[in-house]
Design a protein around this motif. Structure first.
Motif, PDB file in Angstrom:
ATOM      1  N   SER A 222       0.828  -1.211   0.000  1.00  0.00           N
ATOM      2  CA  SER A 222       0.000   0.000   0.000  1.00  0.00           C
ATOM      3  C   SER A 222       0.857   1.254   0.000  1.00  0.00           C
ATOM      4  O   SER A 222       0.534   2.236  -0.668  1.00  0.00           O
ATOM      5  CB  SER A 222      -0.930   0.001   1.214  1.00  0.00           C
ATOM      6  OG  SER A 222      -1.836  -1.078   1.160  1.00  0.00           O
ATOM      7  N   LYS A 226       0.401   3.897  -2.932  1.00  0.00           N
ATOM      8  CA  LYS A 226      -0.184   5.204  -2.619  1.00  0.00           C
ATOM      9  C   LYS A 226       0.819   6.338  -2.743  1.00  0.00           C
ATOM     10  O   LYS A 226       0.454   7.467  -3.069  1.00  0.00           O
ATOM     11  CB  LYS A 226      -0.788   5.175  -1.213  1.00  0.00           C
ATOM     12  CG  LYS A 226      -1.988   4.254  -1.075  1.00  0.00           C
ATOM     13  CD  LYS A 226      -2.533   4.281   0.329  1.00  0.00           C
ATOM     14  CE  LYS A 226      -3.717   3.324   0.504  1.00  0.00           C
ATOM     15  NZ  LYS A 226      -4.843   3.642  -0.390  1.00  0.00           N
ATOM     16  N   ASP A 229       1.097   8.513  -6.042  1.00  0.00           N
ATOM     17  CA  ASP A 229       0.190   9.624  -6.287  1.00  0.00           C
ATOM     18  C   ASP A 229       0.462  10.727  -5.269  1.00  0.00           C
ATOM     19  O   ASP A 229       0.278  10.523  -4.073  1.00  0.00           O
ATOM     20  CB  ASP A 229      -1.262   9.157  -6.186  1.00  0.00           C
ATOM     21  CG  ASP A 229      -2.247  10.208  -6.699  1.00  0.00           C
ATOM     22  OD1 ASP A 229      -2.206  11.348  -6.203  1.00  0.00           O
ATOM     23  OD2 ASP A 229      -3.051   9.872  -7.581  1.00  0.00           O
ATOM     24  N   ILE A 232      -2.701  11.783  -3.084  1.00  0.00           N
ATOM     25  CA  ILE A 232      -3.090  10.776  -2.095  1.00  0.00           C
ATOM     26  C   ILE A 232      -2.068  10.719  -0.966  1.00  0.00           C
ATOM     27  O   ILE A 232      -2.413  10.672   0.220  1.00  0.00           O
ATOM     28  CB  ILE A 232      -3.235   9.394  -2.763  1.00  0.00           C
ATOM     29  CG1 ILE A 232      -4.406   9.403  -3.754  1.00  0.00           C
ATOM     30  CG2 ILE A 232      -3.428   8.308  -1.716  1.00  0.00           C
ATOM     31  CD1 ILE A 232      -4.577   8.109  -4.511  1.00  0.00           C
ATOM     32  N   TRP A 233      -0.790  10.719  -1.324  1.00  0.00           N
ATOM     33  CA  TRP A 233       0.260  10.618  -0.307  1.00  0.00           C
ATOM     34  C   TRP A 233       0.288  11.861   0.575  1.00  0.00           C
ATOM     35  O   TRP A 233       0.542  11.770   1.777  1.00  0.00           O
ATOM     36  CB  TRP A 233       1.615  10.397  -0.972  1.00  0.00           C
ATOM     37  CG  TRP A 233       2.685  10.062   0.021  1.00  0.00           C
ATOM     38  CD1 TRP A 233       3.755  10.822   0.364  1.00  0.00           C
ATOM     39  CD2 TRP A 233       2.783   8.862   0.792  1.00  0.00           C
ATOM     40  NE1 TRP A 233       4.517  10.186   1.304  1.00  0.00           N
ATOM     41  CE2 TRP A 233       3.943   8.978   1.582  1.00  0.00           C
ATOM     42  CE3 TRP A 233       2.011   7.710   0.891  1.00  0.00           C
ATOM     43  CZ2 TRP A 233       4.354   7.976   2.467  1.00  0.00           C
ATOM     44  CZ3 TRP A 233       2.414   6.709   1.767  1.00  0.00           C
ATOM     45  CH2 TRP A 233       3.569   6.859   2.543  1.00  0.00           C
ATOM     46  N   GLY A 235      -2.261  13.557   1.418  1.00  0.00           N
ATOM     47  CA  GLY A 235      -3.358  13.381   2.363  1.00  0.00           C
ATOM     48  C   GLY A 235      -2.976  12.452   3.501  1.00  0.00           C
ATOM     49  O   GLY A 235      -3.353  12.691   4.662  1.00  0.00           O
TER      50      GLY A 235
END
Length: 253
Positions: A222, A226, A229, A232-233, A235
């Motif tokens: 994961s 993750k 991106d 996303i990372w 976040g």
């Protein structure tokens, strides 16, 4: 190691370059305690190279035991030295405390946090970082141990919490994101997934991935997925900051 060094030496000689045997060192990272006392005999043109337990590379200290304790201790000492050299600023009562705090983060903390993105920390190392942070604050406020003031009282006067250790962890996460998105190398994937030797008996040493996984609550696959991106990372990093009650913007400073 002998084979690789021999190839490098031959390629250098063909280009008119020579390896300096006196300046070249060898550090053996043993796979087990039984092999820790074995010193490799590696030579350059019949000259044996010196075996060392640690060496400095790009400002960071690498040790044969694979820990970052020596590098962390050195960074703390350098930061304290910088703190002492700014005593005239800390003594100046005309400078407001918020400005002194900004000077601390600008002039002292970079010495402390250099290379922290790659640190693997033990509990003792984390305690040293937290202790060093309180030493900085007490030095800034001119608080002596004779004053018998608690750490909470000092933090309240500074108007902040204990954040230095959290910044180390946050910078580590941001570094992973940058390294994973680098299309020119797959070094981070090799570090995460690679194994150099079979683990011996006893409790395993805390790995870099263990600390990253603990901070994010994610497994290896994961994390690798993750972190590709940026949105996303980012976040995930912000959520980790919120869980640690720190400002994620401070991690970028």
């Amino acid at each position: 190691m002998k084979r690789i060094l021999h190839r490098v030496n031959n390629a250098g000689q063909q280009a008119g370059l020579l390896l300096n045997a006196k300046k070249t060192k060898v550090m053996h990272i043993p796979a087990s305690k039984e092999s820790s006392n074995v010193e490799p005999d590696i030579k350059i043109d019949r000259t044996s190279l010196e075996n060392v337990d640690n060496f400095k590379y790009l400002g960071s200290i690498k040790t044969s035991d694979g820990t970052c304790t020596k590098d962390i201790n050195t960074r703390i000492a350098m930061a304290k030295q910088g703190m002492v050299s700014l005593n005239n600023i800390w003594k100046d009562k005309s400078i407001p405390k918020p400005l002194k705090f900004k000077l601390l983060k600008t002039l002292v903390w970079p010495r402390m946090l250099y290379g922290c993105e790659t640190w693997t920390m033990r509990k003792a190392d984390e305690l040293k970082i937290e202790t060093a942070e309180m030493w900085f604050f007490r030095r800034l406020l001119r608080v002596s141990w004779k004053d018998r003031r608690t750490n909470g009282n000092v933090l309240a006067e500074m108007g902040t919490g204990s954040t230095l250790l959290s910044l180390v962890k946050e910078r580590r996460l941001k570094y992973i994101g940058h390294a994973e998105r680098n299309a020119k190398t797959d070094l981070m994937k090799t570090i995460f997934g690679g194994k150099t030797a079979k683990r011996g008996r006893g409790r395993p040493s805390l790995s870099y991935f263990d600390q990253v996984s603990k901070a994010t609550g994610l497994k290896l696959q994961s994390i690798l997925q993750k972190s590709q991106d940026k949105v996303i990372w980012r976040g995930i990093v912000k959520s980790s900051c919120a869980a640690a009650n720190i400002n994620p913007d401070d991690a970028a400073r």
